[in-house]
Design an enzyme around this catalytic site. Sequence first.
Site, PDB file in Angstrom:
ATOM      1  N   ARG A  36     -17.807 -48.458  -4.118  1.00 15.00           N
ATOM      2  CA  ARG A  36     -16.285 -47.905  -4.021  1.00 15.00           C
ATOM      3  C   ARG A  36     -15.299 -48.739  -3.176  1.00 15.00           C
ATOM      4  NH1 ARG A  36     -18.450 -42.372  -1.757  1.00 15.00           N
ATOM      5  NH2 ARG A  36     -19.479 -41.433  -3.560  1.00 15.00           N
ATOM      6  N   ARG A  40      -9.911 -44.661  -1.696  1.00 12.15           N
ATOM      7  CA  ARG A  40      -8.946 -44.140  -1.276  1.00 12.15           C
ATOM      8  C   ARG A  40      -8.936 -44.491   0.304  1.00 12.15           C
ATOM      9  NH1 ARG A  40     -10.493 -37.920  -2.498  1.00 12.15           N
ATOM     10  NH2 ARG A  40     -12.499 -39.152  -2.489  1.00 12.15           N
ATOM     11  N   ARG A  49      -2.241 -44.594  -7.105  1.00 11.59           N
ATOM     12  CA  ARG A  49      -3.022 -43.455  -7.780  1.00 11.59           C
ATOM     13  C   ARG A  49      -2.022 -42.144  -7.879  1.00 11.59           C
ATOM     14  NH1 ARG A  49      -5.393 -40.815  -9.709  1.00 11.59           N
ATOM     15  NH2 ARG A  49      -6.856 -39.707  -8.761  1.00 11.59           N
ATOM     16  N   ASP A  85     -15.233 -44.796 -13.959  1.00 12.94           N
ATOM     17  CA  ASP A  85     -15.929 -43.749 -13.402  1.00 12.94           C
ATOM     18  C   ASP A  85     -17.000 -43.657 -14.411  1.00 12.94           C
ATOM     19  OD1 ASP A  85     -16.549 -40.635 -13.434  1.00 12.94           O
ATOM     20  OD2 ASP A  85     -15.763 -41.329 -11.583  1.00 12.94           O
ATOM     21  N   TYR A 163     -24.938 -34.125 -14.509  1.00 15.30           N
ATOM     22  CA  TYR A 163     -23.491 -33.910 -14.485  1.00 15.30           C
ATOM     23  C   TYR A 163     -23.265 -32.907 -15.613  1.00 15.30           C
ATOM     24  CZ  TYR A 163     -21.602 -36.603 -10.551  1.00 15.30           C
ATOM     25  OH  TYR A 163     -21.433 -36.915  -9.481  1.00 15.30           O
TER      26      TYR A 163
END
Length: 366
Positions: A36, A40, A49, A85, A163
Amino acid sequence: CSFIRSPKGFPKLKNDTFLRAARGEETEHTPVWCMRQAGRYLPEFRETRAAQDFFATCRSPKLCCELTLQPLRRFPLDAAIIFSDILVVPQALGMEVVMVPGKGPTFTEPLKEVEDLLKLRQKVDVTAELGYVFQAITLTRHSLEGRVPLIGFSGAPWTLMSYMIEGGGSTTMAKAKSWLYRHPEASHRLLRLLADVVTDYLVGQVAAGAQALQLFESHAGHLGPEQFQDFALPYIRDIAQAVKSKLKEEALPLVPMIIFAKDAHYALRDLAHAGYEVVGLDWTIRPQEARAQTGKDVTLQGNLDPCALYAPKEKIGELVKKMLEGFGTQRYIANLGHGLYPDMSPEHVGAFVEAVHTHSRHINKH
């Protein structure tokens, strides 16, 4: 689409430390990158973003390229990982996934019954469905100008399956695991379908310019040793083998492959023999123990506790030094034991990267 299959004329690679470490060759310093690392915690990431839906960003090669490059403008990292992703694979199978603020990725119609498997695309043309990722990789590989290698990635079948059935994140994975117990055959059908798509997807990433590949089995820790043996490991092995044979067939570079199975300590020996050059480790295992279990023939990657980056910078340096002494500086790629968190200070990420380079150089000299 011929451009996507065989883009030529990439810039010459200037820093191959990461690739050499992955292949078990000697390096002057220990290479480092962060899971990552495009995220953010960077104000410029949040700015880029801000206006975009998450998956719309994933589908924009230009934005993916920009986000991939941002951390490299700040830190002397030894590898870039393409911004994307893992859930683009279920999307390629025809499932709808949306990013819900405060909740995370959410499937509008998760798989509930075995019959729901019939709704999935049984044959996926990865170039048609995931060509935007390939374009992002090609664009980024050119834009990197040979600074560092570019890593491509995918989720592993069990993690993707969990998921698709849970419909999002879950603390227990009880719905997905109940399939393994109640519908073992249907589970294997789904896992096989996912393994085939993941294989084509990873090969396509190499054709587009990825110089290494990481497979994320992020939900390994929800399985016990037996279920991992039955429902995760065989597909992890198959993917390594199938990707390598297809790369050979298509005369593409045989790139190093990394397996990261979070919380799967019980399977480290098996993972070391699963056909991957590198085994990624989470932060809950001692370096010496991981070395003992995996042997001499694989490179290890990891495994500083991400929360260590909340410590003062001097303390980060001490923790990195200890980690390097535990793993040794060779056949080793420094990383965190999971991803960076959004509230982490970029200065502390910089301190981590710098400490790996400084201490590993020092250890190598002495």
